[in-house]
Design an enzyme around this catalytic site. Structure first.
Site, short mmCIF file in Angstrom:
data_model
loop_
_atom_site.label_atom_id
_atom_site.label_comp_id
_atom_site.label_asym_id
_atom_site.label_seq_id
_atom_site.Cartn_x
_atom_site.Cartn_y
_atom_site.Cartn_z
N GLU A 116 44.62 -6.94 48.18
CA GLU A 116 44.60 -7.69 46.90
C GLU A 116 45.04 -7.00 45.96
O GLU A 116 44.56 -5.62 45.75
CB GLU A 116 43.11 -8.21 46.94
CG GLU A 116 42.68 -9.19 47.64
CD GLU A 116 41.39 -9.47 48.27
OE1 GLU A 116 41.17 -10.61 48.33
OE2 GLU A 116 40.61 -8.51 48.71
N CYS A 129 45.30 -3.87 38.62
CA CYS A 129 44.52 -2.87 39.59
C CYS A 129 45.09 -3.05 41.03
O CYS A 129 45.31 -4.05 41.53
CB CYS A 129 43.04 -3.54 39.53
SG CYS A 129 41.97 -2.81 40.74
N CYS A 136 39.14 0.94 53.95
CA CYS A 136 38.91 2.29 53.13
C CYS A 136 38.11 3.09 54.39
O CYS A 136 37.23 2.63 55.12
CB CYS A 136 38.04 2.18 52.22
SG CYS A 136 37.66 3.89 51.36
N CYS A 140 31.07 3.60 51.05
CA CYS A 140 30.20 3.44 49.95
C CYS A 140 29.40 2.08 50.07
O CYS A 140 29.73 1.16 50.40
CB CYS A 140 31.09 3.51 48.62
SG CYS A 140 32.14 4.97 48.45
N CYS A 143 29.90 -0.99 48.07
CA CYS A 143 31.23 -1.66 47.96
C CYS A 143 31.81 -2.52 49.18
O CYS A 143 31.55 -2.29 50.22
CB CYS A 143 32.19 -0.31 47.68
SG CYS A 143 33.89 -0.83 47.82
N CYS A 370 35.43 -5.70 40.41
CA CYS A 370 35.38 -4.32 41.04
C CYS A 370 34.48 -4.13 42.52
O CYS A 370 33.32 -4.58 42.41
CB CYS A 370 34.41 -3.27 40.31
SG CYS A 370 35.13 -3.03 38.57
N1 SAH Z 1 38.12 4.17 46.09
C1 SAH Z 1 38.08 4.70 44.71
C2 SAH Z 1 38.84 3.43 44.09
C3 SAH Z 1 38.48 1.97 44.17
S1 SAH Z 1 36.81 1.23 43.91
C4 SAH Z 1 36.76 4.93 44.28
O1 SAH Z 1 35.96 4.81 44.94
O2 SAH Z 1 36.83 5.44 43.26
C5 SAH Z 1 36.90 1.01 41.92
C6 SAH Z 1 35.54 1.07 41.36
O3 SAH Z 1 34.74 0.14 41.64
C7 SAH Z 1 34.96 2.26 41.84
O4 SAH Z 1 33.98 3.00 40.88
C8 SAH Z 1 33.85 1.68 42.91
O5 SAH Z 1 32.51 2.57 43.21
C9 SAH Z 1 33.50 0.48 42.00
N2 SAH Z 1 32.98 -0.40 42.87
C10 SAH Z 1 33.03 -0.53 44.14
N3 SAH Z 1 32.31 -1.76 44.58
C11 SAH Z 1 31.45 -2.30 43.34
C12 SAH Z 1 30.69 -3.23 43.27
N4 SAH Z 1 30.32 -4.00 44.29
N5 SAH Z 1 30.42 -3.49 42.04
C13 SAH Z 1 30.78 -2.89 40.93
N6 SAH Z 1 31.71 -1.80 41.03
C14 SAH Z 1 31.80 -1.42 42.24
FE1 SF4 Z 2 36.32 2.88 49.43
FE2 SF4 Z 2 34.71 1.13 48.01
FE3 SF4 Z 2 33.82 3.85 48.27
FE4 SF4 Z 2 36.12 3.30 46.64
S1 SF4 Z 2 34.14 2.54 46.37
S2 SF4 Z 2 35.90 4.97 48.22
S3 SF4 Z 2 37.02 1.65 47.87
S4 SF4 Z 2 34.40 2.49 50.00
#
Ligand code: SAH
Ligand code: SF4
Length: 395
Positions: A116, A129, A136, A140, A143, A370
């Site tokens: 996406e 973006c 991944c 996290c 996420c 995000c």
């Molecule tokens: N993997 C990289 C980049 C992608 S995530 C990273 O983790 O930095 C982009 C941003 O969105 C990151 O700061 C991530 O922690 C945040 N993010 C992920 N899931 C989210 C959610 N459900 N609500 C708000 N932010 C989120």
């Molecule tokens: Fe991967 Fe989501 Fe963690 Fe970014 S926030 S490192 S995309 S699991």
């Protein structure tokens, strides 16, 4: 994969050459790689460098995909190029446009995988973006992408191809021979904040971003590109040296205990190690602050004590703190912090001398915000119970 499993970057990367008989894609090649590819088809070594510059301009400045249109190359060379090469970018499968103008694209890449891409229009800029991996390896717990197992790294062609795809859709390729200054651009900024951990696909991300920044490439200033990492500490200095773009870091917690749960890579490189790498990020200056991303999770990381601790931790680092109200997704084990708690947190950070904007969720109606990205082909989502167990929380 569980939160305790070793973090690996041992993932499949596609070979650049297509199978026997197929044409080689010129998109995503570094200048040196393209120069060699031209020499391999018989271009005299002395001319090869100049031809690379010309072809880059056709592909990345004017958006051409057809060699026949490259009118400053001889007919013979155009025919030769046509025989050996192609100019291919990911294919758009669906495009959704949110009420707020945000566009979410689902694009298909080799192997039938889908990623996406989100375009976010704002008053003074338009931000794309982009994704760096299908899924991944990291998990996290807040996420959505983290619930999808990694399928593979994107190639440099697939990474820069997302930018080219968006410029097609926004219809903003300039007429050949004219310049397209930064200010006039619809797509003016790139953030590597889509699916995947960009620093676990370092070489391809670097090669693609070099094309994005090149004066004969997409021509975006390095200050208009932000790479977001969850904290792959050994690659942070390389990012400064080999890419030189702005850096964002998914910080999200102020104690190792909480960060271990939210961002499990913290077990490998903890807050102290991460901060040390950030302090050393050689490009630091007031205009090149590091962005600390901090997702606001109700009663998990959003207390006043957390805010004070955060301000103390980042002391001395030129920084902006982006507070991201948690975007919920089906089965998510957290809730978004209340507006009051988010504002109280923001005020404390602000009083400590840091910009602390609260990010406005964009494209929520189309799940483009995000952390909500997740492609349709890889729905092998963990159960809610499993997610909660890994996150160490109860519903
Ligand atoms: N993997 C990289 C980049 C992608 S995530 C990273 O983790 O930095 C982009 C941003 O969105 C990151 O700061 C991530 O922690 C945040 N993010 C992920 N899931 C989210 C959610 N459900 N609500 C708000 N932010 C989120
Ligand atoms: Fe991967 Fe989501 Fe963690 Fe970014 S926030 S490192 S995309 S699991």
């Amino acid at each position: 994969m569980t939160a305790n499993a070793p973090i690996t970057q041992d993932v499949l990367t596609l070979p650049r050459k297509l199978p026997e008989g197929g044409k080689t894609n010129l998109v995503g090649m570094t200048r040196d790689q393209m120069r060699q590819a031209l020499i391999d088809i018989g271009t005299p070594e002395k001319q090869a460098k100049m031809r690379v510059g010309q072809i880059w301009q056709w592909i990345y400045q004017w958006g051409k995909r057809d060699f026949a249109e490259m009118t400053n190359l001889s007919k013979a060379l155009r025919a030769q190029l046509e025989e050996s090469f192609e100019i291919t970018i990911p294919e758009v499968i669906t495009r959704q446009i949110s009420e707020d103008g945000t566009r979410k694209y689902l694009v298909r890449i080799a192997g039938g995988h889908e990623v996406e891409v989100v375009y976010i229009p704002e008053d003074s800029r338009g931000t794309l973006c982009i994704s760096s991996q299908v899924g991944c390896t990291l998990t996290c717990s807040f996420c959505h992408t983290g619930t999808q197992r990694l399928v593979r790294n994107l190639t440099s062609a697939e990474i820069i191809g997302q930018v080219m795809m968006a410029r097609d859709d926004l219809d903003e390729w300039p007429v050949p021979g004219t310049r397209n200054p930064d200010e006039a651009r619809t797509l003016s900024n790139i953030v590597l904040m889509g699916m995947g951990e960009p620093l676990y696909n370092f070489d391809n991300v670097r090669d693609a971003m070099k094309i994005a920044m090149d004066p004969e490439g997409i021509q975006l200033s390095r200050r208009r590109i932000t790479l977001s990492t969850s904290g792959v500490v050994p690659e942070i200095a390389r990012t400064a040296e080999e890419i030189g773009c702005l850096l964002a870091v998914s910080f999200h917690a102020t104690t190792d205990e909480v960060r271990d749960k939210l961002v499990p890579i913290n077990k490998r490189w903890n807050i102290a190690a991460l901060l040390e790498a950030l302090r050393a990020y050689p490009h630091l200056s007031n205009s090149e602050r590091i962005t600390f991303e901090y997702v606001m999770l109700a009663h998990v990381n959003d207390s006043k004590e957390d805010a004070h601790r955060l301000a103390k931790l980042i002391e001395g680092i030129p920084a902006k703190i982006n507070l991201i109200p948690f975007n919920e997704w089906p089965g998510a084990p957290y809730k978004r912090s209340s507006g009051n708690r988010i504002h109280a947190f923001s005020d404390i950070i602000h009083d400590a001398g840091y910009a602390s904007p609260i990010r406005k969720p964009r494209g929520e109606d189309i799940m483009a915000a995000c952390g909500q990205l997740k492609s349709a082909t890889e729905r092998a989502r963990k159960s809610r119970k499993q997610i909660e167990a890994e996150a160490g929380v109860k519903s």
